[in-house]
Enzyme design. Sequence first.
Site, mmCIF file in Angstrom:
data_model
loop_
_atom_site.group_PDB
_atom_site.id
_atom_site.type_symbol
_atom_site.label_atom_id
_atom_site.label_comp_id
_atom_site.label_asym_id
_atom_site.label_seq_id
_atom_site.Cartn_x
_atom_site.Cartn_y
_atom_site.Cartn_z
ATOM 1 N N HIS A 97 7.212 -10.487 -7.118
ATOM 2 C CA HIS A 97 6.179 -10.800 -8.103
ATOM 3 C C HIS A 97 5.210 -9.644 -8.201
ATOM 4 O O HIS A 97 4.754 -9.119 -7.186
ATOM 5 C CB HIS A 97 5.414 -12.077 -7.708
ATOM 6 C CG HIS A 97 4.401 -12.471 -8.735
ATOM 7 N ND1 HIS A 97 4.725 -13.230 -9.839
ATOM 8 C CD2 HIS A 97 3.089 -12.161 -8.851
ATOM 9 C CE1 HIS A 97 3.647 -13.389 -10.592
ATOM 10 N NE2 HIS A 97 2.634 -12.751 -10.006
ATOM 11 N N ASP A 176 -1.755 -25.180 -11.737
ATOM 12 C CA ASP A 176 -2.006 -23.765 -12.035
ATOM 13 C C ASP A 176 -2.000 -23.508 -13.533
ATOM 14 O O ASP A 176 -2.798 -22.737 -14.050
ATOM 15 C CB ASP A 176 -0.977 -22.869 -11.345
ATOM 16 C CG ASP A 176 -1.237 -21.414 -11.702
ATOM 17 O OD1 ASP A 176 -2.331 -20.928 -11.357
ATOM 18 O OD2 ASP A 176 -0.401 -20.783 -12.365
ATOM 19 N N ARG A 183 -9.347 -20.517 -16.566
ATOM 20 C CA ARG A 183 -9.873 -19.248 -16.032
ATOM 21 C C ARG A 183 -9.876 -18.179 -17.101
ATOM 22 O O ARG A 183 -10.788 -17.355 -17.193
ATOM 23 C CB ARG A 183 -9.014 -18.787 -14.843
ATOM 24 C CG ARG A 183 -9.246 -19.611 -13.597
ATOM 25 C CD ARG A 183 -8.166 -19.350 -12.569
ATOM 26 N NE ARG A 183 -8.094 -17.954 -12.200
ATOM 27 C CZ ARG A 183 -6.966 -17.329 -11.843
ATOM 28 N NH1 ARG A 183 -5.826 -17.978 -11.791
ATOM 29 N NH2 ARG A 183 -6.989 -16.067 -11.520
ATOM 30 N N SER A 198 -3.118 -18.877 -7.304
ATOM 31 C CA SER A 198 -2.352 -19.070 -8.536
ATOM 32 C C SER A 198 -0.940 -18.502 -8.366
ATOM 33 O O SER A 198 0.058 -19.169 -8.650
ATOM 34 C CB SER A 198 -3.085 -18.360 -9.685
ATOM 35 O OG SER A 198 -2.256 -18.230 -10.808
ATOM 36 N N LYS A 202 2.901 -20.911 -7.263
ATOM 37 C CA LYS A 202 4.131 -20.931 -8.069
ATOM 38 C C LYS A 202 5.315 -20.393 -7.263
ATOM 39 O O LYS A 202 6.422 -20.902 -7.345
ATOM 40 C CB LYS A 202 3.937 -20.093 -9.337
ATOM 41 C CG LYS A 202 3.086 -20.821 -10.373
ATOM 42 C CD LYS A 202 2.789 -19.960 -11.565
ATOM 43 C CE LYS A 202 1.860 -18.829 -11.194
ATOM 44 N NZ LYS A 202 1.035 -18.275 -12.217
HETATM 45 N N1 URA Z 1 -0.657 -14.064 -12.574
HETATM 46 C C1 URA Z 1 -0.728 -15.318 -12.100
HETATM 47 O O1 URA Z 1 0.285 -15.988 -11.901
HETATM 48 N N2 URA Z 1 -1.927 -15.838 -11.822
HETATM 49 C C2 URA Z 1 -3.069 -15.147 -11.997
HETATM 50 O O2 URA Z 1 -4.116 -15.665 -11.702
HETATM 51 C C3 URA Z 1 -2.984 -13.832 -12.519
HETATM 52 C C4 URA Z 1 -1.757 -13.305 -12.779
#
Ligand code: URA
Length: 453
Positions: A97, A176, A183, A198, A202
């Site tokens: 990621h 999220d 946000r 966040s 995931k």
């Molecule tokens: N990517 C994400 O999944 N969450 C964030 O808060 C910022 C970038």
Amino acid sequence: MSADATAEEVIHAVAVIATKRGGHELSDAQIAWMVDGYTRGEVAPEQMSALLMAICLRGMNRREIATWTQAMIDSGRRLDLSGLRRDGKPLTTVDKHSTGGVGDKITLPLTPLVASFGVAVPQLSGRGLGHTGGTLDKLESIRGWRAELTTEEMFARLEEVGAVICAAGADLAPADRKLYALRDVTGTVESIPLLASSIMSKKIAEGTAALVLDVKTGSGAFLPNEDDARELASTMVELGLDAGVDTRALITDMSVPLGRAVGNAVEVAESLEVLAGGGPADVVELTLALAREMLDAAGLTDADPAEHLANGRAMDVWRAMISAQGGDPDAPLPVARLRDDLTADTDGVVTEVDARAVGDAAWQAGGGRSKPGESVAAEAGVIVHVRPGDRVRAGQPLFTLHTQDEHRIPGARACLRRAVRIEPGTEAPDAVDSDTGASATRPLIIDRVRFTR
Ligand code: URA
């Protein structure tokens, strides 16, 4: 309010907000109650907005971040990928990621490259917002390609092809999804606890056994300052390890765009160059560094990913991956109707190509969206012709803008004008940016974060 409040305490949103506003710790029960209440629509958006701003200003400690992350995971389903098999043998899963950047197309060549070694790569990706691009938007430039898969389809693609890049299902960390949207409109994205929870909620819910994080620092990153990026990386690595995911991170430079292409179809084209054994040196370097980390996490310590770029095995998996999701890997990519060069005004040496400003230009050209759900132009983007340290002559092209709409050209050109600095002389002075720590000689891969437990 103490951190060990009991389950019997009566929790009120206003009291929770006031606790954090006062700089105190939230209890586990308060956090679970707020996240759950907001997800189910019982805590009002204005109350959650106030709490998010208090968190942005006051921060959260590691226990609070872990509890907040767990509450987001618990808001939905946690996938179990441990049953994946090929030829009767269990498949190892490794994901990557990136915290997001400009020209960051690495997922495209990296996913099939790692899968070409027999590892399963479940890439649940997102769409672009603001100046950063989104992997799904890029892949949708390919005719017929489909981002939305059911969980069963995703599992089947992992067993057959080994590589899948798709949208996360609605039942994966739904808290999220709601929190991120809030946000985004309340100026609370750039907070280490909120970014870490966040991203990791995931990734943990997705069920991958191992995870390599690419944490960006520099003007094009969410957290431009290098110390903040280090703190984000170590927070996320600890969250992953605590959840049983073998997690490590690279800290990488995002003060200059990655590669030459910034946009959607143009980034797919550049990724194809890498898969064909060519491509810009920085894109290849980062793809290989992340591939080595992922293969190492999968137990393949001797694998040489450069070999699979050179001999076409990564390209074979790319073609299979795109076809398996309805795409035509041989279809021509869309090209922009209009092209516009921005040229150097003077002779000199390029001392800066600012990632953020180039990302803004690609967005202005039509490649990005300003609110969720908007469509993006697959053809729009920027080709970057120069890097810091290059000598240029007056009149030489610095950038080529690609767009479908002439009205977008002036705004995008203004961003590109402020993206580049040319100074007299023949060598770039190695000035260090006091805000972010970036310099012309800072390496692309700045550090590696790995904890042993
Ligand atoms: N990517 C994400 O999944 N969450 C964030 O808060 C910022 C970038």
